[in-house]
Design a protein around this motif. Structure first.
Motif, PDB file in Angstrom:
ATOM      1  N   PHE A   1      31.925  36.605  39.278  1.00 14.40           N
ATOM      2  CA  PHE A   1      32.220  36.552  37.851  1.00 14.40           C
ATOM      3  C   PHE A   1      33.105  37.729  37.473  1.00 14.40           C
ATOM      4  CE2 PHE A   1      28.131  38.432  38.764  1.00 14.40           C
ATOM      5  CZ  PHE A   1      28.153  39.641  38.093  1.00 14.40           C
ATOM      6  N   VAL A   2      33.802  37.568  36.341  1.00 15.35           N
ATOM      7  CA  VAL A   2      34.712  38.595  35.834  1.00 15.35           C
ATOM      8  C   VAL A   2      33.983  39.410  34.776  1.00 15.35           C
ATOM      9  CG1 VAL A   2      36.919  39.040  34.687  1.00 15.35           C
ATOM     10  CG2 VAL A   2      36.693  37.099  36.262  1.00 15.35           C
ATOM     11  N   THR A   3      33.989  40.733  34.914  1.00 15.91           N
ATOM     12  CA  THR A   3      33.327  41.596  33.941  1.00 15.91           C
ATOM     13  C   THR A   3      34.306  42.273  32.999  1.00 15.91           C
ATOM     14  OG1 THR A   3      33.387  43.463  35.506  1.00 15.91           O
ATOM     15  CG2 THR A   3      31.416  42.072  35.513  1.00 15.91           C
ATOM     16  N   HIS A   4      35.591  42.298  33.363  1.00 18.85           N
ATOM     17  CA  HIS A   4      36.587  42.946  32.492  1.00 18.85           C
ATOM     18  C   HIS A   4      37.973  42.416  32.834  1.00 18.85           C
ATOM     19  CE1 HIS A   4      38.568  46.070  30.132  1.00 18.85           C
ATOM     20  NE2 HIS A   4      39.358  46.292  31.174  1.00 18.85           N
TER      21      HIS A   4
ATOM     22  N   THR B   1      46.529  36.383  37.284  1.00 21.43           N
ATOM     23  CA  THR B   1      45.227  36.607  36.653  1.00 21.43           C
ATOM     24  C   THR B   1      44.399  35.329  36.647  1.00 21.43           C
ATOM     25  OG1 THR B   1      46.110  38.368  35.227  1.00 21.43           O
ATOM     26  CG2 THR B   1      44.065  37.291  34.526  1.00 21.43           C
ATOM     27  N   ILE B   2      45.033  34.218  36.243  1.00 26.77           N
ATOM     28  CA  ILE B   2      44.334  32.935  36.213  1.00 26.77           C
ATOM     29  C   ILE B   2      43.855  32.556  37.618  1.00 26.77           C
ATOM     30  CG2 ILE B   2      44.556  30.478  35.736  1.00 26.77           C
ATOM     31  CD1 ILE B   2      44.503  32.240  33.249  1.00 26.77           C
ATOM     32  N   SER B   3      44.724  32.759  38.615  1.00 26.45           N
ATOM     33  CA  SER B   3      44.386  32.399  39.989  1.00 26.45           C
ATOM     34  C   SER B   3      43.235  33.247  40.526  1.00 26.45           C
ATOM     35  CB  SER B   3      45.625  32.566  40.886  1.00 26.45           C
ATOM     36  OG  SER B   3      45.316  32.280  42.231  1.00 26.45           O
ATOM     37  N   VAL B   4      43.280  34.563  40.268  1.00 22.41           N
ATOM     38  CA  VAL B   4      42.229  35.457  40.757  1.00 22.41           C
ATOM     39  C   VAL B   4      40.896  35.123  40.099  1.00 22.41           C
ATOM     40  CG1 VAL B   4      41.411  37.854  40.769  1.00 22.41           C
ATOM     41  CG2 VAL B   4      43.777  37.340  41.381  1.00 22.41           C
ATOM     42  N   GLU B   5      40.905  34.915  38.788  1.00 25.86           N
ATOM     43  CA  GLU B   5      39.666  34.589  38.083  1.00 25.86           C
ATOM     44  C   GLU B   5      39.075  33.272  38.596  1.00 25.86           C
ATOM     45  OE1 GLU B   5      40.606  34.635  33.952  1.00 25.86           O
ATOM     46  OE2 GLU B   5      40.612  36.824  33.809  1.00 25.86           O
ATOM     47  N   LYS B   6      39.937  32.302  38.864  1.00 27.00           N
ATOM     48  CA  LYS B   6      39.460  31.025  39.397  1.00 27.00           C
ATOM     49  C   LYS B   6      38.857  31.215  40.789  1.00 27.00           C
ATOM     50  CE  LYS B   6      40.966  26.301  40.425  1.00 27.00           C
ATOM     51  NZ  LYS B   6      42.120  25.359  40.445  1.00 27.00           N
ATOM     52  N   SER B   7      39.516  32.018  41.626  1.00 31.38           N
ATOM     53  CA  SER B   7      39.014  32.264  42.982  1.00 31.38           C
ATOM     54  C   SER B   7      37.655  32.958  42.948  1.00 31.38           C
ATOM     55  CB  SER B   7      40.016  33.111  43.770  1.00 31.38           C
ATOM     56  OG  SER B   7      41.249  32.429  43.924  1.00 31.38           O
ATOM     57  N   VAL B   8      37.511  33.918  42.029  1.00 32.24           N
ATOM     58  CA  VAL B   8      36.249  34.645  41.901  1.00 32.24           C
ATOM     59  C   VAL B   8      35.115  33.685  41.552  1.00 32.24           C
ATOM     60  CG1 VAL B   8      34.998  36.343  40.511  1.00 32.24           C
ATOM     61  CG2 VAL B   8      37.303  36.862  41.335  1.00 32.24           C
ATOM     62  N   GLN B   9      35.369  32.776  40.620  1.00 28.83           N
ATOM     63  CA  GLN B   9      34.344  31.809  40.228  1.00 28.83           C
ATOM     64  C   GLN B   9      33.997  30.868  41.375  1.00 28.83           C
ATOM     65  OE1 GLN B   9      35.875  29.905  36.708  1.00 28.83           O
ATOM     66  NE2 GLN B   9      35.574  31.696  35.413  1.00 28.83           N
TER      67      GLN B   9
ATOM     68  N   LEU C   1      42.521  36.546  49.523  1.00 29.79           N
ATOM     69  CA  LEU C   1      43.135  35.714  48.480  1.00 29.79           C
ATOM     70  C   LEU C   1      43.979  36.554  47.535  1.00 29.79           C
ATOM     71  CD1 LEU C   1      40.082  33.392  47.655  1.00 29.79           C
ATOM     72  CD2 LEU C   1      42.188  32.746  48.867  1.00 29.79           C
ATOM     73  N   ILE C   2      43.493  37.737  47.182  1.00 30.83           N
ATOM     74  CA  ILE C   2      44.249  38.629  46.309  1.00 30.83           C
ATOM     75  C   ILE C   2      45.525  39.087  46.996  1.00 30.83           C
ATOM     76  CG2 ILE C   2      44.223  40.887  45.173  1.00 30.83           C
ATOM     77  CD1 ILE C   2      41.239  40.500  44.702  1.00 30.83           C
ATOM     78  N   ASN C   3      45.408  39.400  48.268  1.00 29.51           N
ATOM     79  CA  ASN C   3      46.560  39.882  49.030  1.00 29.51           C
ATOM     80  C   ASN C   3      47.682  38.847  49.088  1.00 29.51           C
ATOM     81  OD1 ASN C   3      47.689  41.940  51.046  1.00 29.51           O
ATOM     82  ND2 ASN C   3      47.728  40.041  52.236  1.00 29.51           N
ATOM     83  N   ASP C   4      47.331  37.562  49.075  1.00 27.48           N
ATOM     84  CA  ASP C   4      48.338  36.497  49.135  1.00 27.48           C
ATOM     85  C   ASP C   4      49.197  36.438  47.878  1.00 27.48           C
ATOM     86  OD1 ASP C   4      47.418  35.805  51.632  1.00 27.48           O
ATOM     87  OD2 ASP C   4      46.093  34.206  50.903  1.00 27.48           O
ATOM     88  N   LYS C   5      48.752  37.067  46.791  1.00 25.76           N
ATOM     89  CA  LYS C   5      49.477  37.010  45.524  1.00 25.76           C
ATOM     90  C   LYS C   5      50.466  38.154  45.342  1.00 25.76           C
ATOM     91  CE  LYS C   5      46.926  33.496  44.400  1.00 25.76           C
ATOM     92  NZ  LYS C   5      47.502  32.126  44.372  1.00 25.76           N
ATOM     93  N   LYS C   6      50.480  39.090  46.253  1.00 26.46           N
ATOM     94  CA  LYS C   6      51.245  40.315  46.055  1.00 26.46           C
ATOM     95  C   LYS C   6      52.732  40.147  46.349  1.00 26.46           C
ATOM     96  CE  LYS C   6      51.340  42.373  50.608  1.00 26.46           C
ATOM     97  NZ  LYS C   6      51.293  41.077  51.261  1.00 26.46           N
ATOM     98  N   LEU C   7      53.547  40.962  45.648  1.00 27.83           N
ATOM     99  CA  LEU C   7      54.927  41.208  46.060  1.00 27.83           C
ATOM    100  C   LEU C   7      55.001  42.538  46.800  1.00 27.83           C
ATOM    101  CD1 LEU C   7      56.989  40.178  42.897  1.00 27.83           C
ATOM    102  CD2 LEU C   7      56.752  38.899  45.029  1.00 27.83           C
ATOM    103  N   PHE C   8      54.219  43.501  46.303  1.00 29.37           N
ATOM    104  CA  PHE C   8      54.180  44.817  46.937  1.00 29.37           C
ATOM    105  C   PHE C   8      52.795  45.417  46.704  1.00 29.37           C
ATOM    106  CE2 PHE C   8      54.732  49.392  47.154  1.00 29.37           C
ATOM    107  CZ  PHE C   8      55.502  49.531  48.304  1.00 29.37           C
TER     108      PHE C   8
END
Length: 300
Positions: free
Chosen positions: A88-91, A75-83, A138-145
Protein backbone atom coordinates in the motif's frame (compact mmCIF):
# COMPACT_ATOMS: atom_id res chain seq x y z
CA UNK A 1 51.29 -18.40 26.52
CA UNK A 2 47.70 -17.83 27.54
CA UNK A 3 48.06 -14.09 26.88
CA UNK A 4 49.46 -14.76 23.40
CA UNK A 5 46.53 -17.08 22.62
CA UNK A 6 44.03 -14.41 23.71
CA UNK A 7 45.75 -11.79 21.50
CA UNK A 8 45.64 -14.10 18.48
CA UNK A 9 41.96 -14.83 19.12
CA UNK A 10 41.15 -11.11 19.34
CA UNK A 11 43.14 -10.34 16.20
CA UNK A 12 41.30 -13.06 14.31
CA UNK A 13 37.92 -11.78 15.50
CA UNK A 14 38.73 -8.20 14.49
CA UNK A 15 39.94 -9.34 11.06
CA UNK A 16 36.79 -11.37 10.46
CA UNK A 17 34.64 -8.44 11.64
CA UNK A 18 36.32 -6.02 9.24
CA UNK A 19 36.02 -8.50 6.37
CA UNK A 20 32.34 -9.07 7.18
CA UNK A 21 31.64 -5.31 7.31
CA UNK A 22 33.36 -4.66 3.98
CA UNK A 23 31.46 -7.51 2.41
CA UNK A 24 28.20 -6.03 3.70
CA UNK A 25 29.11 -2.59 2.36
CA UNK A 26 29.86 -4.09 -1.03
CA UNK A 27 26.39 -5.66 -1.08
CA UNK A 28 24.64 -2.35 -0.39
CA UNK A 29 26.79 -0.22 -2.67
CA UNK A 30 27.21 -2.65 -5.52
CA UNK A 31 25.74 -0.10 -7.93
CA UNK A 32 29.02 1.66 -8.84
CA UNK A 33 29.69 4.11 -11.67
CA UNK A 34 31.85 1.60 -13.52
CA UNK A 35 29.00 -0.93 -13.57
CA UNK A 36 26.39 1.61 -14.63
CA UNK A 37 25.49 1.35 -18.32
CA UNK A 38 21.86 2.52 -18.06
CA UNK A 39 20.66 -1.13 -18.09
CA UNK A 40 20.33 -3.32 -15.01
CA UNK A 41 19.17 -6.90 -15.34
CA UNK A 42 16.25 -8.04 -13.23
CA UNK A 43 18.42 -10.40 -11.16
CA UNK A 44 20.96 -7.68 -10.25
CA UNK A 45 18.90 -6.31 -7.33
CA UNK A 46 21.13 -6.12 -4.25
CA UNK A 47 21.30 -9.29 -2.21
CA UNK A 48 20.33 -7.17 0.79
CA UNK A 49 16.73 -7.13 -0.50
CA UNK A 50 16.54 -10.94 -0.57
CA UNK A 51 18.94 -11.74 2.26
CA UNK A 52 17.85 -14.52 4.60
CA UNK A 53 20.03 -15.87 7.42
CA UNK A 54 19.11 -18.74 9.70
CA UNK A 55 18.08 -17.64 13.20
CA UNK A 56 18.25 -13.96 12.12
CA UNK A 57 15.45 -11.47 11.53
CA UNK A 58 15.90 -8.30 9.50
CA UNK A 59 13.86 -5.12 9.05
CA UNK A 60 14.43 -4.12 5.44
CA UNK A 61 14.03 -0.63 3.98
CA UNK A 62 14.98 0.94 0.67
CA UNK A 63 15.33 4.37 -0.91
CA UNK A 64 15.37 5.04 -4.67
CA UNK A 65 16.17 8.33 -6.42
CA UNK A 66 15.86 8.31 -10.21
CA UNK A 67 14.82 10.23 -13.31
CA UNK A 68 11.92 9.04 -15.47
CA UNK A 69 10.29 9.99 -18.76
CA UNK A 70 6.87 10.82 -17.31
CA UNK A 71 6.45 11.30 -13.55
CA UNK A 72 2.66 11.01 -13.60
CA UNK A 73 2.58 7.76 -15.60
CA UNK A 74 5.41 6.29 -13.52
CA UNK A 75 3.56 7.18 -10.32
CA UNK A 76 0.41 5.42 -11.53
CA UNK A 77 2.44 2.36 -12.58
CA UNK A 78 4.36 2.13 -9.29
CA UNK A 79 1.22 2.52 -7.18
CA UNK A 80 -0.52 -0.18 -9.22
CA UNK A 81 2.47 -2.53 -8.85
CA UNK A 82 2.55 -1.97 -5.09
CA UNK A 83 -1.13 -2.91 -4.79
CA UNK A 84 -0.67 -6.00 -6.95
CA UNK A 85 2.17 -7.13 -4.68
CA UNK A 86 -0.07 -6.82 -1.62
CA UNK A 87 1.37 -3.51 -0.41
CA UNK A 88 0.00 0.00 0.00
CA UNK A 89 0.98 3.64 -0.52
CA UNK A 90 1.43 5.75 2.62
CA UNK A 91 2.54 9.01 0.98
CA UNK A 92 2.51 10.54 -2.50
CA UNK A 93 3.37 14.19 -3.18
CA UNK A 94 3.29 14.89 -6.91
CA UNK A 95 3.85 18.52 -7.90
CA UNK A 96 5.28 20.72 -10.63
CA UNK A 97 7.96 23.32 -10.00
CA UNK A 98 7.24 26.29 -12.29
CA UNK A 99 10.56 27.64 -13.59
CA UNK A 100 9.07 30.53 -15.58
CA UNK A 101 5.79 31.73 -17.06
CA UNK A 102 5.07 34.43 -19.64
CA UNK A 103 1.93 35.72 -21.36
CA UNK A 104 1.86 36.45 -25.11
CA UNK A 105 -1.08 38.37 -26.63
CA UNK A 106 -2.21 36.68 -29.85
CA UNK A 107 -5.25 38.87 -30.68
CA UNK A 108 -7.46 41.59 -29.20
CA UNK A 109 -9.39 38.99 -27.19
CA UNK A 110 -7.01 36.03 -26.78
CA UNK A 111 -3.57 35.37 -25.30
CA UNK A 112 -1.29 32.40 -24.62
CA UNK A 113 0.20 31.64 -21.21
CA UNK A 114 3.46 29.69 -21.59
CA UNK A 115 4.77 27.84 -18.54
CA UNK A 116 8.07 26.04 -18.21
CA UNK A 117 8.01 23.51 -15.40
CA UNK A 118 9.54 20.32 -14.01
CA UNK A 119 7.42 17.59 -12.41
CA UNK A 120 8.56 15.46 -9.48
CA UNK A 121 7.04 13.13 -6.92
CA UNK A 122 8.01 11.80 -3.52
CA UNK A 123 6.37 8.50 -2.62
CA UNK A 124 6.52 6.21 0.36
CA UNK A 125 5.17 2.71 -0.07
CA UNK A 126 5.08 -0.43 2.04
CA UNK A 127 5.29 -3.85 0.48
CA UNK A 128 5.52 -7.38 1.91
CA UNK A 129 9.18 -7.97 2.72
CA UNK A 130 9.39 -11.09 0.54
CA UNK A 131 8.22 -8.96 -2.41
CA UNK A 132 10.76 -6.16 -1.88
CA UNK A 133 13.18 -7.46 -4.52
CA UNK A 134 10.41 -7.73 -7.11
CA UNK A 135 9.18 -4.19 -6.42
CA UNK A 136 12.69 -2.77 -6.77
CA UNK A 137 13.04 -4.57 -10.12
CA UNK A 138 9.72 -3.12 -11.34
CA UNK A 139 10.76 0.36 -10.23
CA UNK A 140 14.12 -0.01 -11.93
CA UNK A 141 12.40 -0.76 -15.26
CA UNK A 142 10.85 2.73 -15.22
CA UNK A 143 14.08 4.68 -14.94
CA UNK A 144 15.92 6.85 -17.44
CA UNK A 145 18.76 7.46 -15.01
CA UNK A 146 19.33 6.07 -11.53
CA UNK A 147 20.79 8.68 -9.18
CA UNK A 148 20.96 6.46 -6.12
CA UNK A 149 19.52 3.35 -4.51
CA UNK A 150 20.00 2.46 -0.86
CA UNK A 151 18.87 -0.83 0.68
CA UNK A 152 19.16 -1.48 4.41
CA UNK A 153 18.68 -4.68 6.38
CA UNK A 154 18.67 -4.02 10.12
CA UNK A 155 19.30 -7.07 12.28
CA UNK A 156 16.70 -6.95 15.07
CA UNK A 157 17.20 -10.49 16.37
CA UNK A 158 18.70 -9.28 19.64
CA UNK A 159 16.00 -6.63 20.02
CA UNK A 160 13.27 -9.25 19.66
CA UNK A 161 14.96 -11.49 22.22
CA UNK A 162 15.29 -8.57 24.61
CA UNK A 163 11.58 -7.74 24.12
CA UNK A 164 10.71 -11.32 25.09
CA UNK A 165 12.79 -11.02 28.25
CA UNK A 166 11.16 -7.70 29.07
CA UNK A 167 7.74 -9.28 28.61
CA UNK A 168 8.63 -12.01 31.13
CA UNK A 169 9.96 -9.43 33.57
CA UNK A 170 6.80 -7.33 33.34
CA UNK A 171 4.65 -10.44 33.84
CA UNK A 172 6.69 -11.45 36.90
CA UNK A 173 6.42 -7.94 38.32
CA UNK A 174 2.66 -8.06 37.86
CA UNK A 175 2.49 -11.34 39.80
CA UNK A 176 4.61 -9.88 42.62
CA UNK A 177 2.40 -6.80 42.83
CA UNK A 178 -0.74 -8.92 43.03
CA UNK A 179 0.61 -10.58 46.17
CA UNK A 180 1.00 -7.27 48.00
CA UNK A 181 -1.59 -5.86 50.36
CA UNK A 182 -4.16 -3.49 48.89
CA UNK A 183 -2.74 -0.03 49.44
CA UNK A 184 -2.39 3.20 47.53
CA UNK A 185 1.18 2.26 46.58
CA UNK A 186 -0.01 -1.06 45.18
CA UNK A 187 -2.50 0.73 42.92
CA UNK A 188 0.21 3.08 41.62
CA UNK A 189 2.67 0.24 41.01
CA UNK A 190 0.01 -1.81 39.23
CA UNK A 191 -0.90 1.15 37.05
CA UNK A 192 2.74 1.85 36.13
CA UNK A 193 3.40 -1.80 35.39
CA UNK A 194 0.32 -2.00 33.15
CA UNK A 195 1.43 1.14 31.28
CA UNK A 196 4.88 -0.39 30.76
CA UNK A 197 3.26 -3.60 29.50
CA UNK A 198 1.14 -1.62 27.00
CA UNK A 199 4.20 0.21 25.70
CA UNK A 200 6.06 -3.07 25.31
CA UNK A 201 3.16 -4.60 23.39
CA UNK A 202 3.02 -1.55 21.13
CA UNK A 203 6.77 -1.84 20.45
CA UNK A 204 6.36 -5.55 19.68
CA UNK A 205 3.52 -4.80 17.25
CA UNK A 206 5.63 -2.14 15.55
CA UNK A 207 8.58 -4.53 15.11
CA UNK A 208 6.30 -7.28 13.81
CA UNK A 209 4.76 -4.88 11.30
CA UNK A 210 8.17 -3.69 10.09
CA UNK A 211 9.31 -7.28 9.71
CA UNK A 212 6.25 -8.12 7.62
CA UNK A 213 6.28 -4.99 5.45
CA UNK A 214 9.31 -3.17 4.05
CA UNK A 215 9.22 0.61 3.64
CA UNK A 216 10.43 2.04 0.32
CA UNK A 217 10.98 5.77 -0.23
CA UNK A 218 10.88 6.75 -3.91
CA UNK A 219 11.84 10.09 -5.43
CA UNK A 220 11.27 10.54 -9.16
CA UNK A 221 11.59 13.55 -11.45
CA UNK A 222 11.79 14.37 -15.13
CA UNK A 223 15.25 15.27 -16.44
CA UNK A 224 14.06 18.06 -18.77
CA UNK A 225 11.66 20.95 -18.54
CA UNK A 226 8.15 20.63 -19.89
CA UNK A 227 6.25 23.45 -21.61
CA UNK A 228 2.54 24.06 -21.11
CA UNK A 229 0.63 26.37 -23.49
CA UNK A 230 -2.62 27.59 -21.94
CA UNK A 231 -5.12 29.69 -23.92
CA UNK A 232 -6.37 32.63 -21.82
CA UNK A 233 -8.17 35.97 -22.29
CA UNK A 234 -6.20 39.04 -23.35
CA UNK A 235 -6.68 40.91 -20.08
CA UNK A 236 -4.55 43.86 -21.15
CA UNK A 237 -6.89 44.68 -24.05
CA UNK A 238 -9.94 44.22 -21.80
CA UNK A 239 -8.47 46.68 -19.29
CA UNK A 240 -7.85 49.24 -22.04
CA UNK A 241 -11.36 48.72 -23.42
CA UNK A 242 -13.07 49.67 -20.18
CA UNK A 243 -10.45 51.99 -18.72
CA UNK A 244 -12.30 55.25 -19.77
CA UNK A 245 -15.88 56.04 -20.98
CA UNK A 246 -16.42 59.77 -21.71
CA UNK A 247 -20.24 59.99 -21.67
CA UNK A 248 -20.53 57.78 -18.63
CA UNK A 249 -17.88 59.72 -16.71
CA UNK A 250 -19.47 63.11 -17.63
CA UNK A 251 -22.86 61.90 -16.42
CA UNK A 252 -21.34 60.73 -13.14
CA UNK A 253 -19.47 64.03 -12.73
CA UNK A 254 -22.73 66.00 -13.19
CA UNK A 255 -24.56 63.83 -10.62
CA UNK A 256 -21.67 64.03 -8.16
CA UNK A 257 -21.60 67.85 -8.60
CA UNK A 258 -25.32 68.04 -7.80
CA UNK A 259 -24.77 65.91 -4.71
CA UNK A 260 -21.90 68.22 -3.70
CA UNK A 261 -24.21 71.26 -3.82
CA UNK A 262 -26.70 69.42 -1.65
CA UNK A 263 -24.00 68.56 0.85
CA UNK A 264 -22.87 72.21 0.99
CA UNK A 265 -26.44 73.42 1.63
CA UNK A 266 -26.97 70.78 4.30
CA UNK A 267 -23.69 71.83 5.87
CA UNK A 268 -24.76 75.47 5.96
CA UNK A 269 -28.07 74.53 7.57
CA UNK A 270 -26.19 72.47 10.13
CA UNK A 271 -24.14 75.48 11.30
CA UNK A 272 -27.15 77.85 11.69
CA UNK A 273 -26.42 78.46 15.40
CA UNK A 274 -23.00 79.78 14.49
CA UNK A 275 -24.49 81.98 11.76
CA UNK A 276 -27.12 83.30 14.20
CA UNK A 277 -24.51 84.14 16.81
CA UNK A 278 -22.35 85.82 14.18
CA UNK A 279 -25.39 87.86 12.95
CA UNK A 280 -26.27 89.01 16.46
CA UNK A 281 -22.66 89.94 17.16
CA UNK A 282 -22.48 91.88 13.90
CA UNK A 283 -25.75 93.69 14.76
CA UNK A 284 -24.50 94.85 18.15
CA UNK A 285 -21.16 95.80 16.59
CA UNK A 286 -22.90 97.99 14.00
CA UNK A 287 -25.20 99.47 16.64
CA UNK A 288 -22.32 100.27 18.95
CA UNK A 289 -20.37 101.83 16.12
CA UNK A 290 -23.42 103.90 15.09
CA UNK A 291 -23.94 105.16 18.67
CA UNK A 292 -20.30 106.22 18.95
CA UNK A 293 -20.58 108.10 15.65
CA UNK A 294 -23.76 109.93 16.79
CA UNK A 295 -22.13 110.88 20.11
CA UNK A 296 -19.10 112.25 18.36
CA UNK A 297 -21.30 114.36 16.03
CA UNK A 298 -23.27 115.84 19.01
CA UNK A 299 -20.06 116.85 20.78
CA UNK A 300 -18.89 118.72 17.68
Amino acid sequence: MKTTHIKLTLATAIFLGIFSCKKGEASVNEYSTAEYNNEIAADSVSSVATMSVKDKQFIKTASVNMEVKDVYQTTISVEKSVQELGGFVTHSNLHSNVISEETFNTSDDEAMLVKKYQTENTLQVRVPTQKLSKLLTLINDKKLFLNSRIINAEDVTANIKYAELEGKRIKKTSENISELKNTKDKVNMSDENMSEENQQQLANMDVADNLKYSTVDIYIKEPQLRIAEIAITNTQNIDNKYKFNFLYDVKNAFVEGFYLIQKILVGLVTIWPIALIAGVAFYFYRKTKSNKKSLHTTED
